[in-house]
Design an enzyme around this catalytic site. Structure first.
Site, PDB file in Angstrom:
ATOM      1  N   GLY A  13      36.782  37.164  38.701  1.00 21.94           N
ATOM      2  CA  GLY A  13      38.045  37.882  38.693  1.00 21.94           C
ATOM      3  C   GLY A  13      38.608  38.132  37.311  1.00 21.94           C
ATOM      4  N   GLY A  84      43.502  28.942  38.573  1.00 15.99           N
ATOM      5  CA  GLY A  84      44.571  28.908  39.559  1.00 15.99           C
ATOM      6  C   GLY A  84      44.036  28.965  40.977  1.00 15.99           C
ATOM      7  CD  GLN A 144      51.892  33.147  46.945  1.00 18.36           C
ATOM      8  OE1 GLN A 144      52.524  33.775  46.092  1.00 18.36           O
ATOM      9  NE2 GLN A 144      50.574  33.210  47.031  1.00 18.36           N
ATOM     10  CE1 TYR A 147      48.956  31.442  42.358  1.00 19.57           C
ATOM     11  CE2 TYR A 147      50.774  33.001  42.396  1.00 19.57           C
ATOM     12  CZ  TYR A 147      49.501  32.652  41.980  1.00 19.57           C
ATOM     13  OH  TYR A 147      48.778  33.514  41.193  1.00 19.57           O
ATOM     14  CE1 TYR A 179      50.194  39.955  46.013  1.00 27.95           C
ATOM     15  CE2 TYR A 179      52.073  40.963  44.913  1.00 27.95           C
ATOM     16  CZ  TYR A 179      51.561  40.036  45.790  1.00 27.95           C
ATOM     17  OH  TYR A 179      52.397  39.171  46.445  1.00 27.95           O
TER      18      TYR A 179
END
Length: 240
Positions: A13, A84, A144, A147, A179
């Site tokens: 990623g 993460g 979240q 997070y 995103y």
């Protein structure tokens, strides 16, 4: 000699894009990973970038791993804290284990890695640290609390560390991606993802390269007057 960069969560990623971008710009790059050996091996075979396994949430393991890396590759000039995880759930259903795993991996890891490199950077009078936050650390997100708390904490951590080390030639900055088209985001149900994209003014998900190019800018020698900043890269979704 080329500067040495360590990128946590570097084999997939955003982390992979950061690694390959920095390598293309002449850095000696080391990618950290935490779990998937086959993905890491394929990453190294494809990119030529070494992938080193250690748990960024484990303080002692990080200190030992960084010392070993510096013995092998030379001192670390650039640190990108990208590792993460998510363990989503609304507060009333979230377990302590879900909370703790995210806080330790996403936030405590920044202390662990920075603690391992900061003394050397201060002695040499140079360092670049980039901590990867999130739009959800700025705006919050349903389901979240773990997070969002970790990513918001990264933004405060960054400012404090920047103040402590600005006079030593070390810059510390954060980026807050929106995103981005990664495996983590693609795991979101399609109908939810469609709704998310509709909230992004530019009309698309980010690309890993969008984030990597921003990291490359912030670690460059010519960016030495930028420290304690959070760069939001979210397509206009949240203007903070």
């Amino acid at each position: 000699m080329p500067k040495v960069a360590l990128v946590t969560g570097g084999t997939r990623g955003i982390g992979e894009a950061v690694c390959t971008t920095l390598k293309d710009k002449g850095y000696t790059v080391i990618a950290n990973y935490g779990g998937n050996d086959s993905v890491a091996a394929e990453f190294t075979e494809r990119t030529g970038i070494p992938a080193v396994k250690f748990d960024v949430s484990n303080f002692n393991e990080v200190q030992a791993a960084v010392k070993k890396l510096e013995d092998e590759y030379g001192h670390i000039d650039v640190l990108v804290n990208n590792a993460g995880i998510t363990r989503d759930g609304t507060m009333h259903r979230m377990t302590f284990e879900q909370w703790d795993a995210v806080i330790q991996t996403n936030l405590a890891s920044c202390f662990n890695t920075c603690k391992a490199v900061i003394d050397g950077m201060r002695e040499r009078g140079f360092g670049r640290i980039i901590n990867v936050g999130s739009v959800n650390g700025q705006a919050g997100q349903y389901g979240q609390v773990n997070y969002a708390a970790a990513k918001s904490g990264i933004h405060g951590f960054t400012k404090a560390l920047a103040l402590e080390n600005a006079a030593k030639g070390i810059t510390v900055n954060a980026i807050a991606p929106g995103y981005v088209d990664t495996d983590m985001v693609r795991a979101v149900p399609e109908e939810v993802l469609v709704k998310i994209i509709k909230t992004i003014p530019v009309g698309r998900l980010g690309r890993p390269e969008d984030i990597a190019n921003s990291v490359a800018f912030l670690v460059d020698d010519e960016s030495s007057f930028i420290t304690g900043s959070t760069l939001s890269i979210n397509g206009g979704q949240h203007m903070y």
